[in-house]
Design a protein around this motif. Sequence first.
Motif, PDB file in Angstrom:
ATOM      1  N   TRP A 170       0.853  -1.182   0.000  1.00  0.00           N
ATOM      2  CA  TRP A 170       0.000   0.000   0.000  1.00  0.00           C
ATOM      3  C   TRP A 170       0.888   1.230   0.000  1.00  0.00           C
ATOM      4  CZ3 TRP A 170      -4.755   0.613  -1.321  1.00  0.00           C
ATOM      5  CH2 TRP A 170      -5.455   1.783  -0.982  1.00  0.00           C
ATOM      6  N   ALA A 208       0.788   5.882   0.054  1.00  0.00           N
ATOM      7  CA  ALA A 208      -0.009   7.093   0.232  1.00  0.00           C
ATOM      8  C   ALA A 208       0.919   8.293   0.233  1.00  0.00           C
ATOM      9  CB  ALA A 208      -0.818   7.020   1.528  1.00  0.00           C
ATOM     10  N   GLU A 232       0.096   9.594   6.112  1.00  0.00           N
ATOM     11  CA  GLU A 232      -1.197   9.232   5.539  1.00  0.00           C
ATOM     12  C   GLU A 232      -1.386   7.723   5.562  1.00  0.00           C
ATOM     13  OE1 GLU A 232      -3.776  11.077   2.049  1.00  0.00           O
ATOM     14  OE2 GLU A 232      -2.274   9.706   1.220  1.00  0.00           O
ATOM     15  N   VAL A 233      -0.306   6.971   5.369  1.00  0.00           N
ATOM     16  CA  VAL A 233      -0.388   5.512   5.500  1.00  0.00           C
ATOM     17  C   VAL A 233      -0.879   5.147   6.897  1.00  0.00           C
ATOM     18  CG1 VAL A 233       0.984   3.400   5.627  1.00  0.00           C
ATOM     19  CG2 VAL A 233       1.363   5.006   3.759  1.00  0.00           C
ATOM     20  N   HIS A 271      -4.526   6.009   7.353  1.00  0.00           N
ATOM     21  CA  HIS A 271      -5.397   4.997   6.761  1.00  0.00           C
ATOM     22  C   HIS A 271      -5.562   3.801   7.698  1.00  0.00           C
ATOM     23  CE1 HIS A 271      -4.639   6.372   2.316  1.00  0.00           C
ATOM     24  NE2 HIS A 271      -5.503   7.136   2.950  1.00  0.00           N
ATOM     25  N   LEU A 312      -7.757  -1.121   3.747  1.00  0.00           N
ATOM     26  CA  LEU A 312      -7.353   0.267   3.535  1.00  0.00           C
ATOM     27  C   LEU A 312      -8.058   0.895   2.340  1.00  0.00           C
ATOM     28  CD1 LEU A 312      -3.542   0.009   4.335  1.00  0.00           C
ATOM     29  CD2 LEU A 312      -5.464   0.493   5.861  1.00  0.00           C
ATOM     30  N   ARG A 313      -8.456   0.068   1.386  1.00  0.00           N
ATOM     31  CA  ARG A 313      -9.218   0.592   0.246  1.00  0.00           C
ATOM     32  C   ARG A 313     -10.564   1.170   0.698  1.00  0.00           C
ATOM     33  NH1 ARG A 313      -7.020  -4.157  -2.341  1.00  0.00           N
ATOM     34  NH2 ARG A 313      -5.713  -3.566  -4.121  1.00  0.00           N
ATOM     35  N   ARG A 329      -9.513   4.992   2.009  1.00  0.00           N
ATOM     36  CA  ARG A 329      -8.731   5.955   1.223  1.00  0.00           C
ATOM     37  C   ARG A 329      -9.661   6.819   0.367  1.00  0.00           C
ATOM     38  NH1 ARG A 329      -6.884   3.120  -3.673  1.00  0.00           N
ATOM     39  NH2 ARG A 329      -8.769   2.152  -4.559  1.00  0.00           N
ATOM     40  N   HIS A 355      -6.093   8.747  -4.594  1.00  0.00           N
ATOM     41  CA  HIS A 355      -5.390   9.553  -3.604  1.00  0.00           C
ATOM     42  C   HIS A 355      -3.929   9.813  -3.967  1.00  0.00           C
ATOM     43  CE1 HIS A 355      -4.251   5.491  -2.303  1.00  0.00           C
ATOM     44  NE2 HIS A 355      -3.294   6.020  -1.570  1.00  0.00           N
TER      45      HIS A 355
END
Length: 361
Positions: A88, A90, A95-96, A99, A246-247, A250, A254
């Motif tokens: 993943w 971001a 931001e990771v 999430h 996480l999808r 988000r 993004h």
Amino acid sequence: MTSRLDRLPLRDDLRGLTPYGAPQAALPVALNVNENTHAVPQDVADDILDSIAFALRDVNRYPDREFTALREGFAEYLGHGLTADQIWAANGSNEVLQHLLQAFGGPGRTAFGFAPTYSMYPLLARATGAAWIAGTREADYTITADAASSQVATADPDVVFLCSPNNPTGTPLSLDVIEAVYAASRGIVVVDEAYVEFAPHGTPSALSLLPGRERLVVSRTMSKAFAFAGARVGYLAADPAVIDALRLVRLPYHLSALTQAAATAALRHSDTMLRMVDDIVAQRDRISATLEALGYLPHESWTNFVLFGGVDDPADTWRRLYDRGILIRDVSIPHHLRVTAGTEDETTAFLDALASIDSEA
């Protein structure tokens, strides 16, 4: 006329909080936020610019929502048999982490970390509605497996943050602590390896623990070793089910097409980008040795910075360095300051300035 914040219908749990705000000042030597002070090599910069120029041709269209090429690049860089469906990314590792908290934290849930640690963990937890629980470390900022597992079992958090190596102390974290925390927890365990590239060569990564541990997440960033702080690219590796979660939280599209292009190009040159790490480590160790010679107490660091104690008045020392054009960080640990390892010239400027302050005492 601008309204006062306390007159707005702000969420009650946000009242009284202070936003993250490391000082930014146009000083000759900025060593306060653990940036990579080395510029991106010119040949790499040229390839990045070419990639961005190519992406601009289709910038009228939305970017690849799944940032497929970038995830493949990260999987190849990380190794450990990882595939793109375990990756993943971001806009920065913050931001990771946001999430992760949006998916697994939130109102009525708790997040846990061993203080002192990265100051954004509690801010992100509270901003997403979770309560923050601070655990404790040993006097030298280390954590033992037994103490860590006991604290986590007692707190029973939904999300655990393990900063490895730790910020702001630079302290290493052994894999046995991660294994013990995972075994003692029921929630998501996030190992934040933002500085792992600065650890001694051959140091095992928490990535080696991912198989069979579906609640384990290993977070990384391109800001530090890759000299990409201004590009804002963070990423993680985890079980594909975590990626699916996480999808759900988000924002659509993004990661911009330009960000994807720049990061993918930089990864193609990972060997070149990482060559500067050894030089930064040499400057870090030089700082530690010189600080010790000056009578300070530098802590062991596996990062690109040094936390040092023995500072009688941190605020006064910080200000006097500032007046000499040197910006470092007061991390609110009594009698301590933190300095980023810069270039050889920047490191010399810091050490000379600190020595001159000491000579005036």
